[in-house]
Write an enzyme that holds these catalytic residues in place. Structure first.
Site, PDB file in Angstrom:
ATOM      1  N   SER A  43       0.698  -1.445   0.041  1.00 55.66           N
ATOM      2  CA  SER A  43       0.022   0.004  -0.218  1.00 55.66           C
ATOM      3  C   SER A  43       0.883   1.188  -0.001  1.00 55.66           C
ATOM      4  O   SER A  43       0.619   2.234  -0.768  1.00 55.66           O
ATOM      5  CB  SER A  43      -0.927   0.032   0.812  1.00 55.66           C
ATOM      6  OG  SER A  43      -0.242  -0.331   2.314  1.00 55.66           O
ATOM      7  N   HIS A  92       1.736   4.940   4.391  1.00 56.10           N
ATOM      8  CA  HIS A  92       1.005   5.536   3.317  1.00 56.10           C
ATOM      9  C   HIS A  92       1.564   6.780   2.926  1.00 56.10           C
ATOM     10  O   HIS A  92       1.810   7.372   1.980  1.00 56.10           O
ATOM     11  CB  HIS A  92      -0.366   5.322   3.637  1.00 56.10           C
ATOM     12  CG  HIS A  92      -1.133   4.197   3.551  1.00 56.10           C
ATOM     13  ND1 HIS A  92      -2.278   4.000   4.394  1.00 56.10           N
ATOM     14  CD2 HIS A  92      -0.625   3.028   3.247  1.00 56.10           C
ATOM     15  CE1 HIS A  92      -2.674   2.828   4.160  1.00 56.10           C
ATOM     16  NE2 HIS A  92      -1.592   1.987   3.829  1.00 56.10           N
TER      17      HIS A  92
END
Length: 284
Positions: free
Chosen positions: A203, A257
Site C-alpha cells: 500500500s 501511506h
C-alpha cells in the site's frame, strides 16, 4: 376481351389457343399488365411454361457466438497477469505479489491470518531486524501480505491505478516510482514507530503512484481539458483521503501511506516527469 377481374381474365384465356397465349406472353409489354399475367398463368396451368420457383429464403443472420464466462475470465486473467505492451510493469508486480503469497500458503502459512513470526520469516519490515543488519526487508516487505484480503485489496488498487498510469508514462518510470515510494514508506515506518513494528504490504508503494498521478495532473503534463482535470484531481484526492481516514481505525500503517505518497508526489514523481522532457501524456 374482359380482363377486369382475375377470374374473368382466367375464364377468357382458358378458351384461347396455345399460339395466341404464347404470343401474348412473349409480347406482354405491349398490353396491359393483367393481360400478360393472365396469359402466363394459363400457359403454366397447361404445363407449357414452367412455374417460377419459389424464392429460397435467405438464411437467418448468424450471430457472433457470445463469449462465455470462462472466456471472459481467461481474458481478464491474461490482462491481469500476462505482461504485454503497453502493460508490462503492473502485471509483473501483481505476479510477484501473488507468487509470494502462494509460496507462503504452500509452505503452511495461513492464507487469511498469518502470524507475525510467519510474516517475519518471509521478509516483513520488522524494526528490530531491519535496523540491525537486514535492510533488504525495506523492499521484501512490499511483496508480503497479511492474508488474502490484504493482498486482494492492494492488487485491485495497483491494477486500476497502475494500468491508467503505465499506459501514459511507460513501465520503467512506473516501476521506478513504485519501488522508490515503497522504500520511502518502509523507511517512514521504522523511523516513526520507535517502539518497533512488523509492517507488510504494497500500500505504501501504491500511495506513491497516487502521488505520481497528482504530480502529473498538477504539472499539467497529462493532457486533459479543465473539467476532466478537476474531476481526476477530485477522484485521486478522494481516494487518498478515504484510505487515510479508514487507516485511522484498525491495524493499518498510515505512516507508510504518507511516506509513499510524499515520495511519489514530491520526489520520485517529479523526477520521472523531468525525464519525459517535452513529451505530454495523452488521455488515450
Amino acid at each position: 376481351m374482359d380482363v377486369s377481374t382475375p377470374e374473368a381474365a382466367a375464364a377468357h384465356f382458358a378458351q384461347r389457343p396455345d399460339t395466341e397465349l404464347l404470343y401474348l406472353a412473349r409480347h406482354a409489354s405491349r398490353y396491359p399488365p393483367a393481360v400478360g399475367a393472365a396469359a402466363v398463368a394459363e400457359l403454366q396451368r397447361r404445363g407449357l411454361v414452367p412455374e417460377a420457383p419459389a424464392p429460397i429464403p435467405a438464411p437467418p443472420p448468424t450471430e457472433a457466438p457470445s463469449e462465455t464466462w470462462g472466456q471472459l475470465l481467461r481474458q481478464l486473467g491474461k490482462g491481469l497477469f500476462w505482461p504485454s505492451p503497453p502493460y508490462v510493469a503492473v502485471p509483473l508486480l501483481i505476479d510477484l505479489n501473488v507468487l509470494v503469497w502462494l509460496l507462503m500458503v504452500g509452505s503452511g502459512v495461513s492464507a487469511t491470518d498469518p502470524t507475525g513470526r510467519e510474516l517475519a520469516t518471509w521478509g516483513s519490515n520488522v524494526s528490530s531486524l531491519t535496523l540491525h543488519g537486514q535492510p533488504w526487508r525495506l523492499f521484501t516487505s512490499l511483496f508480503v501480505h497479511g492474508g488474502a484480503t490484504h493482498l486482494l485489496l492492494n492488487m485491485i488498487s495497483l491494477w486500476l491505478l497502475g494500468l491508467m498510469l503505465e499506459q501514459r508514462v511507460g513501465p520503467w518510470r512506473l516501476l521506478a516510482v513504485y519501488l522508490a515510494s515503497g522504500l520511502a514508506a518502509s523507511l517512514a515506518t521504522v523511523w516513526y514507530h520507535t517502539g518497533g513494528i512488523n509492517s507488510t504490504g504494497a500500500s505504501g508503494a501504491i500511495f506513491g503512484l497516487y502521488g505520481f498521478m497528482l504530480a502529473l495532473l498538477l504539472s499539467k503534463k497529462m493532457v486533459l481539458d479543465k473539467f476532466d482535470r478537476r474531476a481526476m484531481l477530485g477522484l485521486v484526492a478522494y481516494l487518498i483521503l478515504s484510505n487515510l481516514i479508514s487507516g485511522l481505525t484498525g491495524n493499518i500503517d498510515n505512516i507508510a501511506h504518507l511516506g509513499g505518497l510524499l515520495m511519489g508526489l514530491l520526489v520520485a514523481g517529479p523526477l520521472a516527469i523531468f525525464t519525459m522532457s517535452n513529451e505530454q501524456v495523452g488521455n488515450e
